[in-house]
Design a protein around this motif. Structure first.
Motif, PDB file in Angstrom:
ATOM      1  N   LEU A   6       0.844  -1.201   0.000  1.00 34.67           N
ATOM      2  CA  LEU A   6       0.000   0.000   0.000  1.00 34.67           C
ATOM      3  C   LEU A   6       0.880   1.252   0.000  1.00 34.67           C
ATOM      4  O   LEU A   6       0.645   2.198  -0.754  1.00 34.67           O
ATOM      5  CB  LEU A   6      -0.928   0.003   1.215  1.00 34.67           C
ATOM      6  CG  LEU A   6      -1.875  -1.198   1.291  1.00 34.67           C
ATOM      7  CD1 LEU A   6      -2.705  -1.142   2.553  1.00 34.67           C
ATOM      8  CD2 LEU A   6      -2.778  -1.239   0.077  1.00 34.67           C
ATOM      9  N   TYR A   7       1.951   1.246   0.871  1.00 35.19           N
ATOM     10  CA  TYR A   7       2.893   2.359   0.850  1.00 35.19           C
ATOM     11  C   TYR A   7       3.561   2.460  -0.520  1.00 35.19           C
ATOM     12  O   TYR A   7       3.805   3.557  -1.028  1.00 35.19           O
ATOM     13  CB  TYR A   7       3.979   2.191   1.918  1.00 35.19           C
ATOM     14  CG  TYR A   7       3.484   2.278   3.338  1.00 35.19           C
ATOM     15  CD1 TYR A   7       2.376   3.049   3.654  1.00 35.19           C
ATOM     16  CD2 TYR A   7       4.127   1.609   4.357  1.00 35.19           C
ATOM     17  CE1 TYR A   7       1.932   3.134   4.956  1.00 35.19           C
ATOM     18  CE2 TYR A   7       3.693   1.691   5.665  1.00 35.19           C
ATOM     19  CZ  TYR A   7       2.592   2.452   5.957  1.00 35.19           C
ATOM     20  OH  TYR A   7       2.152   2.534   7.237  1.00 35.19           O
ATOM     21  N   GLY A   8       3.856   1.276  -1.081  1.00 26.24           N
ATOM     22  CA  GLY A   8       4.520   1.261  -2.381  1.00 26.24           C
ATOM     23  C   GLY A   8       3.671   1.938  -3.437  1.00 26.24           C
ATOM     24  O   GLY A   8       4.166   2.717  -4.252  1.00 26.24           O
ATOM     25  N   MET A   9       2.356   1.644  -3.419  1.00 29.11           N
ATOM     26  CA  MET A   9       1.461   2.269  -4.406  1.00 29.11           C
ATOM     27  C   MET A   9       1.451   3.788  -4.223  1.00 29.11           C
ATOM     28  O   MET A   9       1.593   4.541  -5.183  1.00 29.11           O
ATOM     29  CB  MET A   9       0.036   1.752  -4.231  1.00 29.11           C
ATOM     30  CG  MET A   9      -0.167   0.335  -4.730  1.00 29.11           C
ATOM     31  SD  MET A   9      -1.918  -0.056  -4.608  1.00 29.11           S
ATOM     32  CE  MET A   9      -1.840  -1.771  -4.191  1.00 29.11           C
ATOM     33  N   LEU A  63       0.260  -3.488 -11.102  1.00 26.45           N
ATOM     34  CA  LEU A  63       0.444  -2.044 -11.290  1.00 26.45           C
ATOM     35  C   LEU A  63       1.901  -1.734 -11.632  1.00 26.45           C
ATOM     36  O   LEU A  63       2.190  -0.940 -12.540  1.00 26.45           O
ATOM     37  CB  LEU A  63       0.045  -1.334  -9.988  1.00 26.45           C
ATOM     38  CG  LEU A  63      -0.514   0.072 -10.074  1.00 26.45           C
ATOM     39  CD1 LEU A  63      -1.700   0.106 -11.018  1.00 26.45           C
ATOM     40  CD2 LEU A  63      -0.942   0.527  -8.697  1.00 26.45           C
ATOM     41  N   VAL A  64       2.822  -2.377 -10.902  1.00 23.12           N
ATOM     42  CA  VAL A  64       4.242  -2.148 -11.179  1.00 23.12           C
ATOM     43  C   VAL A  64       4.554  -2.564 -12.603  1.00 23.12           C
ATOM     44  O   VAL A  64       5.218  -1.840 -13.360  1.00 23.12           O
ATOM     45  CB  VAL A  64       5.120  -2.922 -10.170  1.00 23.12           C
ATOM     46  CG1 VAL A  64       6.587  -2.862 -10.582  1.00 23.12           C
ATOM     47  CG2 VAL A  64       4.957  -2.346  -8.785  1.00 23.12           C
ATOM     48  N   PHE A  65       4.012  -3.717 -13.023  1.00 23.67           N
ATOM     49  CA  PHE A  65       4.270  -4.214 -14.379  1.00 23.67           C
ATOM     50  C   PHE A  65       3.694  -3.254 -15.416  1.00 23.67           C
ATOM     51  O   PHE A  65       4.365  -2.874 -16.385  1.00 23.67           O
ATOM     52  CB  PHE A  65       3.667  -5.615 -14.539  1.00 23.67           C
ATOM     53  CG  PHE A  65       3.894  -6.192 -15.908  1.00 23.67           C
ATOM     54  CD1 PHE A  65       5.166  -6.603 -16.298  1.00 23.67           C
ATOM     55  CD2 PHE A  65       2.854  -6.302 -16.817  1.00 23.67           C
ATOM     56  CE1 PHE A  65       5.382  -7.119 -17.568  1.00 23.67           C
ATOM     57  CE2 PHE A  65       3.061  -6.813 -18.080  1.00 23.67           C
ATOM     58  CZ  PHE A  65       4.332  -7.230 -18.451  1.00 23.67           C
ATOM     59  N   SER A 104      12.485   7.979  -8.581  1.00 26.48           N
ATOM     60  CA  SER A 104      12.532   6.621  -9.087  1.00 26.48           C
ATOM     61  C   SER A 104      11.209   5.911  -8.768  1.00 26.48           C
ATOM     62  O   SER A 104      10.908   5.614  -7.627  1.00 26.48           O
ATOM     63  CB  SER A 104      13.696   5.871  -8.443  1.00 26.48           C
ATOM     64  OG  SER A 104      13.508   4.490  -8.583  1.00 26.48           O
ATOM     65  N   VAL A 105      10.399   5.667  -9.829  1.00 23.76           N
ATOM     66  CA  VAL A 105       9.071   5.088  -9.617  1.00 23.76           C
ATOM     67  C   VAL A 105       9.187   3.688  -9.018  1.00 23.76           C
ATOM     68  O   VAL A 105       8.483   3.338  -8.071  1.00 23.76           O
ATOM     69  CB  VAL A 105       8.287   5.053 -10.946  1.00 23.76           C
ATOM     70  CG1 VAL A 105       6.960   4.347 -10.761  1.00 23.76           C
ATOM     71  CG2 VAL A 105       8.080   6.455 -11.461  1.00 23.76           C
ATOM     72  N   PHE A 106      10.118   2.893  -9.550  1.00 22.06           N
ATOM     73  CA  PHE A 106      10.210   1.521  -9.043  1.00 22.06           C
ATOM     74  C   PHE A 106      10.946   1.482  -7.717  1.00 22.06           C
ATOM     75  O   PHE A 106      10.670   0.627  -6.879  1.00 22.06           O
ATOM     76  CB  PHE A 106      10.867   0.629 -10.099  1.00 22.06           C
ATOM     77  CG  PHE A 106      10.123   0.713 -11.389  1.00 22.06           C
ATOM     78  CD1 PHE A 106       8.825   0.231 -11.474  1.00 22.06           C
ATOM     79  CD2 PHE A 106      10.668   1.352 -12.491  1.00 22.06           C
ATOM     80  CE1 PHE A 106       8.096   0.370 -12.645  1.00 22.06           C
ATOM     81  CE2 PHE A 106       9.953   1.483 -13.658  1.00 22.06           C
ATOM     82  CZ  PHE A 106       8.660   0.995 -13.737  1.00 22.06           C
ATOM     83  N   GLY A 107      11.856   2.435  -7.513  1.00 21.28           N
ATOM     84  CA  GLY A 107      12.494   2.557  -6.203  1.00 21.28           C
ATOM     85  C   GLY A 107      11.449   2.810  -5.135  1.00 21.28           C
ATOM     86  O   GLY A 107      11.494   2.229  -4.052  1.00 21.28           O
ATOM     87  N   ALA A 108      10.466   3.659  -5.459  1.00 17.17           N
ATOM     88  CA  ALA A 108       9.403   3.972  -4.505  1.00 17.17           C
ATOM     89  C   ALA A 108       8.584   2.731  -4.186  1.00 17.17           C
ATOM     90  O   ALA A 108       8.216   2.491  -3.037  1.00 17.17           O
ATOM     91  CB  ALA A 108       8.509   5.075  -5.057  1.00 17.17           C
TER      92      ALA A 108
END
Lengths: 290, 347
Positions: A17-20, A151-153, A235-239
């Motif tokens: 959830l934090y990641g999103m 979502l990441v993909f 960095s989107v994926f870092g987040a």
């Protein structure tokens, strides 16, 4: 060991959830250089909107998710167009303060419309548990992990291959050059805000179905800050990864140390991370020319 | 014919104010403020005292944000440190009140030093988030260290005693804060005209250029944090004596944002701007309270949302000022003054 696994799974469940939310921050920061302090409030607003839809019509979970994300895109575009676009060319500090002003205002509006009492969220998700690695997890948590991975993909494919995604990366790299190459930078900004609102709407629905709708839901937005700082604001994926790290750290700190450390573990982590690497773990160092 | 405002000698540049008329008006203002409690009732005296106390903290914040250009979202944390330091020192260690006020300032300054250290490497938004993290951590510590801070119960504080005189009435607190505010203004003005203030402005405008000019970034950034936290701590300390009961709810994150809205409304980097901003926001607050009070008679729904109305108001005020008057009220005042003093050749 079982205790450790339980902490790990629930840490990951919170972490996604934090990641999103972290991804939502990073998408805006990457293309516009602004941290949207109203991210948690946008998330709260869309979650309450979802509640309004779900209590009016009897829709299933996936229909609800899709309709709310579409509404969220318009909310994001509206905020960008009405509040942020007129501030173009101003200092970053001013734009950030505008988002803080917006945050306080949205918080107040939500309470004035829906009251301050917690509301159980009719997500339509099954409430029972499943066993993962011998640890019980709510099905909604499993769903949130699956949606997070999807979502990441999708974000990866979007930023890597789509025309708009490439334009966004070009703008993030160097705004002026992107403008000279014929990229409509204003449109890129608008898309970034819409996209970020969409991602935070997804986060909002899952947070609401785990925690109920509460007027202090926005605090999740602040708690996602450590995620995006650890990963590096640009960095989107870092987040996304940072979110999981923070979720795990919070749970371990609470589980092994106590003192209600869950609430602030993330903030202690960023203080330490920023002392060692001022641009986050995966952020790009800014080299300034005078 | 006057064609602008020029400073011709170095003495004029380092003067407290280059305009004797302004000086005279300032002292007349202080005199009027000193006489005010004689005509105001207790309610308005206490609101005016709040204005004065807030102004002390806001001048500190403006030195950091407006003059040095380091954004702090966590000033509510320094205020909390000051207030709790006073409470603990006077109630648990029987330190005399006046010494406790000074000590609270120094304790807050020490915390300012700690928060300032990340500022040596962080810039802009990263720094803002770090200061916010500090405020959240402080609130959490206050809530959880129950042996020292009484936790969520809150802390009851006896009124300030100086040589047997007890500062219980609203007027006495008003005079105390007026004296400290005048000292704060004089101190801040003197800092601004000295080499320290100039170094701060240099850091705000371009820190690398300032470094090249021989300004030690470490010293001056940390100093800015310490001075700013010191004033916030003093404000927190007097606030504790005014309220005589403090609780962690007094120092929410919203307070830090309210503080920023005050310096934006007044004008960044200007001491008179800080005071104007405080007056504007606090009286706006009172206006909201009074108007909702009038409408509350028909069922009481409006008064239920007083907190939300306040939040909405800060939000709208911040957005509108940044959009239409980013230099704040003092910026507008400068424009008007320029227009008339250079008339008809204003530009």
């Amino acid at each position: 060991m079982e205790y450790f696994l339980a902490l790990t799974t629930s840490g990951i469940a919170v972490g996604v959830l934090y990641g999103m939310l972290g991804m939502a921050y990073a998408v805006i920061y990457k293309s516009t250089g602004v941290v949207n302090f109203a991210q948690g409030e946008v998330m709260m607003l869309t979650a309450y909107t979802a509640y309004a839809i779900a209590s009016l019509w009897d829709v299933g979970f996936w229909t609800l998710l899709i309709s709310v994300t579409i509404i969220a895109i318009f909310v994001g575009l509206f905020i960008e167009f009405v509040f942020i676009r007129p501030m173009l060319g101003q200092e970053v500090f001013s734009i950030v303060m505008v988002t803080i002003g917006l945050a306080v205002a949205i918080r107040a509006i939500v309470v004035m419309i829906w009251d301050a009492d917690p509301i159980p969220f009719p997500s339509g998700l099954p409430g029972d548990t499943v066993s993962v690695l011998g640890v019980g997890m709510y099905k909604s948590q499993v769903y949130s992990i699956i949606v997070f991975l999807a979502l990441v993909f999708i974000m990866w494919v979007f930023l890597r291959f789509s025309r708009i995604g490439i334009a966004m990366r070009a703008t993030a790299n160097l705004q002026t050059t992107a403008l000279l190459m014929g990229i409509n930078v204003k449109r890129v900004f608008a898309i970034a805000w819409g996209l970020s609102a969409m991602i935070s709407a997804v986060a909002g629905i899952f947070i609401a179905s785990v925690q109920d709708l509460m007027p202090d839901m926005w605090f999740n937005g602040l708690k996602a800050f450590p995620a995006v700082i650890v990963g590096g604001l640009d960095s989107v994926f870092g987040a996304a990864l940072g979110g999981i790290i923070i979720g795990l750290v919070e749970n371990y700190a609470e589980g092994y140390i106590g003192f209600n450390l869950k609430e602030i573990a993330g903030f202690i982590v960023i203080l330490i991370v920023l002392m060692i690497r001022p641009y986050g773990l995966f952020g790009k160092e800014e080299i300034e020319r005078v | 014919m006057r064609s602008g405002h020029f400073i011709e000698s170095y003495d004029k540049l380092v003067n407290l104010t280059d305009n004797p008329v302004k000086m005279a008006w300032s002292w007349i203002l202080v005199l009027v403020l000193a006489l005010a409690p004689l005509v105001l009732d207790s309610f308005w005296t206490s609101i005016c005292a709040t204005v004065l106390i807030t102004a002390i903290g806001i001048i500190g914040l403006n030195l950091l944000v407006g003059t040095t250009g380091q954004i702090s979202l966590g000033h509510s944390g320094f205020l909390a440190v000051g207030a709790y330091a006073t409470a603990i020192l006077t109630m648990d260690y029987q330190v005399p009140g006046i010494i406790a006020i000074l000590l609270s300032g120094f304790i807050a300054a020490f915390f300012g030093l700690i928060v300032g250290i990340p500022s040596l490497r962080l810039k802009g938004l990263y720094l803002a988030i770090t200061t916010m993290a500090f405020a959240i951590i402080i609130n959490h510590v206050i809530l959880n260290a129950e042996d020292i801070t009484r936790g969520s119960e809150g802390f009851i504080i006896d009124p300030l005693q100086v040589f047997g005189f007890s500062f219980e009435s609203d007027a006495s607190i008003y005079y105390l804060s007026l004296i400290i505010l005048v000292l704060t203004v004089l101190g801040a003005l003197n800092l601004m005209r000295s080499h320290i203030g100039r170094a701060w402005v240099g850091i705000r405008d371009h820190d690398i250029a300032a470094k090249v000019m021989g300004i030690n970034l470490t010293t001056y950034k940390l100093l800015a944090f310490m001075v700013s936290a010191f004033f916030a701590g003093i404000a927190g300390s007097i606030l504790a004596f005014q309220l005589q009961y403090i609780n962690v709810d007094n120092f929410s994150l919203l307070l830090g944002i309210e503080a920023l809205s005050m310096i934006i409304v007044g004008g960044l980097g200007s001491i008179s701007g800080s005071i104007v901003g405080v007056i504007f926001i606090i009286f706006l607050n009172e206006l909201v309270r009074i108007t909702t009070g009038i409408f509350a008679d028909d069922g009481g729904t409006m008064s239920l949302y007083i907190h939300e109305m306040k939040g909405l108001l800060y939000g709208v005020v911040i957005v509108l000022f940044l959009r239409f008057e980013p230099d704040g009220i003092m910026g507008k005042w400068r424009d008007i003054k320029n227009y008339w003093s250079n008339w008809p050749f204003h530009h």
